[in-house]
Scaffold this motif. Structure first.
Motif, mmCIF file in Angstrom:
data_model
loop_
_atom_site.group_PDB
_atom_site.id
_atom_site.type_symbol
_atom_site.label_atom_id
_atom_site.label_comp_id
_atom_site.label_asym_id
_atom_site.label_seq_id
_atom_site.Cartn_x
_atom_site.Cartn_y
_atom_site.Cartn_z
ATOM 1 N N ASP A 13 -12.150 9.862 10.342
ATOM 2 C CA ASP A 13 -12.920 10.690 11.268
ATOM 3 C C ASP A 13 -14.196 9.987 11.723
ATOM 4 O O ASP A 13 -14.558 10.049 12.902
ATOM 5 C CB ASP A 13 -13.251 12.035 10.617
ATOM 6 N N PHE A 14 -14.854 9.287 10.790
ATOM 7 C CA PHE A 14 -16.047 8.543 11.200
ATOM 8 C C PHE A 14 -15.678 7.430 12.171
ATOM 9 O O PHE A 14 -16.386 7.192 13.153
ATOM 10 C CB PHE A 14 -16.773 7.955 9.984
ATOM 11 N N ASP A 15 -14.570 6.735 11.904
ATOM 12 C CA ASP A 15 -14.153 5.649 12.794
ATOM 13 C C ASP A 15 -13.884 6.154 14.209
ATOM 14 O O ASP A 15 -14.302 5.544 15.198
ATOM 15 C CB ASP A 15 -12.901 4.966 12.242
ATOM 16 N N LEU A 16 -13.163 7.280 14.310
ATOM 17 C CA LEU A 16 -12.887 7.845 15.628
ATOM 18 C C LEU A 16 -14.182 8.257 16.333
ATOM 19 O O LEU A 16 -14.368 7.995 17.532
ATOM 20 C CB LEU A 16 -11.965 9.058 15.498
ATOM 21 N N TYR A 17 -15.044 8.909 15.580
ATOM 22 C CA TYR A 17 -16.314 9.362 16.145
ATOM 23 C C TYR A 17 -17.150 8.174 16.610
ATOM 24 O O TYR A 17 -17.714 8.176 17.709
ATOM 25 C CB TYR A 17 -17.071 10.170 15.092
ATOM 26 N N TRP A 18 -17.206 7.162 15.779
ATOM 27 C CA TRP A 18 -17.957 5.943 16.099
ATOM 28 C C TRP A 18 -17.447 5.317 17.397
ATOM 29 O O TRP A 18 -18.226 5.005 18.304
ATOM 30 C CB TRP A 18 -17.822 4.978 14.914
ATOM 31 N N LEU A 19 -16.130 5.179 17.517
ATOM 32 C CA LEU A 19 -15.563 4.576 18.724
ATOM 33 C C LEU A 19 -15.805 5.443 19.962
ATOM 34 O O LEU A 19 -16.085 4.942 21.054
ATOM 35 C CB LEU A 19 -14.069 4.331 18.528
ATOM 36 N N GLY A 20 -15.692 6.767 19.791
ATOM 37 C CA GLY A 20 -15.938 7.673 20.905
ATOM 38 C C GLY A 20 -17.379 7.627 21.384
ATOM 39 O O GLY A 20 -17.650 7.628 22.596
ATOM 40 N N VAL A 21 -18.313 7.572 20.425
ATOM 41 C CA VAL A 21 -19.733 7.488 20.778
ATOM 42 C C VAL A 21 -20.022 6.192 21.521
ATOM 43 O O VAL A 21 -20.741 6.180 22.527
ATOM 44 C CB VAL A 21 -20.606 7.605 19.512
ATOM 45 N N VAL A 22 -19.471 5.088 21.030
ATOM 46 C CA VAL A 22 -19.698 3.796 21.685
ATOM 47 C C VAL A 22 -19.176 3.825 23.122
ATOM 48 O O VAL A 22 -19.850 3.371 24.058
ATOM 49 C CB VAL A 22 -19.045 2.648 20.887
ATOM 50 N N CYS A 23 -17.984 4.371 23.311
ATOM 51 C CA CYS A 23 -17.406 4.435 24.652
ATOM 52 C C CYS A 23 -18.279 5.278 25.581
ATOM 53 O O CYS A 23 -18.581 4.880 26.712
ATOM 54 C CB CYS A 23 -15.993 5.019 24.575
ATOM 55 N N SER A 24 -18.709 6.449 25.099
ATOM 56 C CA SER A 24 -19.559 7.311 25.908
ATOM 57 C C SER A 24 -20.879 6.634 26.232
ATOM 58 O O SER A 24 -21.388 6.726 27.356
ATOM 59 C CB SER A 24 -19.810 8.635 25.172
ATOM 60 N N GLU A 25 -21.434 5.928 25.238
ATOM 61 C CA GLU A 25 -22.720 5.278 25.448
ATOM 62 C C GLU A 25 -22.625 4.112 26.432
ATOM 63 O O GLU A 25 -23.603 3.781 27.095
ATOM 64 C CB GLU A 25 -23.286 4.785 24.116
ATOM 65 N N ILE A 26 -21.463 3.468 26.518
ATOM 66 C CA ILE A 26 -21.294 2.412 27.516
ATOM 67 C C ILE A 26 -21.591 2.964 28.911
ATOM 68 O O ILE A 26 -22.313 2.353 29.704
ATOM 69 C CB ILE A 26 -19.868 1.826 27.465
ATOM 70 N N GLY A 27 -21.032 4.131 29.200
ATOM 71 C CA GLY A 27 -21.290 4.752 30.495
ATOM 72 C C GLY A 27 -22.705 5.282 30.617
ATOM 73 O O GLY A 27 -23.383 5.047 31.628
#
Length: 412
Positions: A13-27
C-alpha cells in the motif's frame, strides 16, 4: 537502516501510494513552474509573477485549518480523491483555454487559486495518511523517501514543462497535469487503509480547529520548526525570480528555465541519500539547523553566479545545492511533526504545519517578487538568502529546543 528500508519498499500500500503521489506531483509541480513562466510571458512583470504566490497563499492560509479538521473527521482517502478531482478539472479547463489561445493572466491566477484551495484539503490528509500505511519505526524513513521523491517529480515535471513550453506551449503541460491527477485518484481507490477512529461525541469544526492550535502551542518543537521553515520560504523564494534570471539575466530561454527549475530536485536526490545516512545517529535538530543555513547560502550563491561568465552551469550547481539542503531539512521537519502528534489530531496539526510549509513559499513569491521589482532579481534573492542563514545560526547559538532534539526522542 537497510532492513527498515527494505521492509518499507515491500509494503504494497505504501508503494502504490508513493508511486501515485510522485505521478501526481510531476503534473502539479511542473504546472506551477509553467504557471510562473506563463504569467511572465503574458505580462513581462516579475511583480505579477509574484501574484501567483499571492493567490496560492490566500487559499492556503484561509482554508488550511478547515482542511485539517476535516482530515480528522472523514475518510482521508476519499478526501484526497475529491481534492484531486477538483484540481483535475481546473487544470483541464486551463489547458483548453491556453490551447485555444484565449488565455489571460487572470485565468492562470484563478486556476492557481482553485488548485491551492483543493490542496488545503489534500495536503493534511496526504501527510496524515502515511502513518496509517507504515509502522512507527519506519516513519522517518518513509518521509525521507517520499519527500525527495516528490522532488524527483519536480525534476521530471520541470524538465518536461520546459520542453513542452518550448515545443507546444504551456497548454500541453496543463493537459499532462490533468492526466496525472487522474492517476492518483485511481491509485487511492485500491489502497487498503485502516479506518480512522473518530470520537462519537466529536466537537464542532471550530472547536476541533481550536484543539489543534492548543496542541501545537503545547509542543514548542513544532513551533520552532515552523519558524525555521518560514525563515527559508518567505525570504529564500528562488522560484519567483527564476523566469527573470533565466530569460533576461542568463538568456537561456524556456528550455534553460526548465533545466534550472528541475535542478533543485536533482539535488534533492542527493539530499535523500544524506538523510538516510544521518537519521540513524545524528541529532535531528542539528540536521535541520545546518541544512537551513546551507539552503540560505545556496540561494545567495544562485543569485550571484547568474551574473558571472559561464553563469548557467554555475547556476545549475547552486540550484542542486538548494535542492539538497531543502530536502534534508524538509524530511526531518515533516517526520518530527508527525512523530510528535497523535493520530486523532494529526490532520489538524498537519494543516497548521501546511500553512507554513506551503503558504510560506507562496507568500515568499510575493515578498521576493515585490523586492525584485524594486532591486532586480539578483539583489532580491541575495538579500533574502541571508535571512535563513542568520535565523538558523541564531537558534543554534541560543540553544533552542530544536538544537537539542535528538534521535532517541524522535523514535521513542
Amino acid at each position: 537502516m537497510q532492513p527498515r528500508l527494505g521492509a518499507l519498499l515491500h509494503n504494497r500500500d505504501f508503494d502504490l501510494y508513493w508511486l501515485g503521489v510522485v505521478c501526481s506531483e510531476i503534473g502539479t509541480r511542473g504546472t506551477f513552474l509553467v504557471n510562473l513562466l506563463h504569467v511572465y510571458f503574458l505580462t513581462g512583470s516579475t511583480l505579477q509573477v509574484g501574484f501567483v504566490g499571492l493567490f496560492q497563499a490566500a487559499a492556503l492560509l484561509v482554508l488550511s485549518p478547515l482542511g485539517g479538521a476535516l482530515a480528522d473527521r472523514v475518510d482521508r482517502r476519499r478526501l484526497l480523491q475529491a481534492a484531486q478531482s477538483v484540481s483535475l478539472m481546473a487544470s483541464l479547463v486551463l489547458a483548453i483555454l491556453t490551447l485555444a489561445d484565449v488565455v489571460a493572466a487572470w485565468h492562470v491566477y484563478l486556476t492557481v487559486l482553485i488548485n491551492a484551495s483543493a490542496a488545503t484539503f489534500d495536503g493534511p490528509a496526504r501527510l496524515a495518511l502515511i502513518p496509517a500505511l507504515v509502522p512507527r519505526d519506519q516513519l522517518a524513513h518513509a518521509f525521507a523517501l517520499i519527500n525527495p521523491s516528490r522532488e524527483v517529480a519536480v525534476l521530471i515535471g520541470g524538465a518536461v514543462g520546459g520542453l513542452l513550453v518550448a515545443v507546444a506551449g504551456p497548454g500541453a503541460m496543463y493537459a499532462v497535469d490533468a492526466a496525472t491527477y487522474a492517476v492518483l485518484v485511481l491509485v487511492l481507490a485500491v489502497l487498503r487503509v485502516p479506518r480512522l477512529k473518530v470520537d462519537e461525541d466529536r466537537p464542532s469544526l471550530l472547536r476541533s480547529i481550536r484543539d489543534g492550535l492548543a496542541f501545537v502551542r503545547q509542543r514548542p518543537i513544532i513551533g520552532q520548526l515552523v519558524s525555521l521553515d518560514l525563515s527559508a520560504t518567505l525570504f529564500g523564494a528562488w522560484r519567483v525570480v527564476l523566469p527573470a534570471l533565466a530569460i533576461d539575466v542568463l538568456q537561456v530561454g524556456a528550455t534553460g528555465y526548465g533545466v534550472l527549475a528541475a535542478a533543485p530536485s536533482a539535488g534533492a536526490l542527493l539530499g535523500a541519500a544524506v538523510v538516510f545516512r544521518l537519521i540513524m545517529n545524528t541529532p535531528y535538530g542539528r540536521i535541520v539547523l545546518i541544512s537551513t543555513i546551507a539552503y540560505g547560502g545556496s540561494c545567495v550563491l544562485f543569485a550571484q553566479v547568474s551574473t558571472l561568465p559561464f553563469g548557467f552551469p554555475l547556476a545549475i550547481i547552486a540550484a542542486l545545492a538548494i535542492g539538497c539542503s531543502d530536502a534534508v531539512a524538509t524530511a526531518i521537519r515533516h517526520a518530527v511533526v508527525q512523530l510528535e502528534t497523535s493520530d486523532s489530531i494529526r490532520g489538524r496539526v498537519s494543516s497548521l504545519y501546511q500553512m507554513a510549509s506551503r503558504g510560506g513559499p507562496a507568500l515568499g513569491d510575493l515578498n521576493i517578487g515585490w523586492l525584485a521589482g524594486l532591486l532586480g532579481p539578483v539583489s532580491a534573492l541575495t538579500i533574502g538568502g541571508f535571512v535563513p542563514v542568520a535565523y538558523a545560526a541564531g537558534q543554534w547559538f541560543l540553544g533552542t529546543r530544536v538544537r537539542t532534539y535528538g534521535v532517541r526522542e524522535a523514535t521513542s
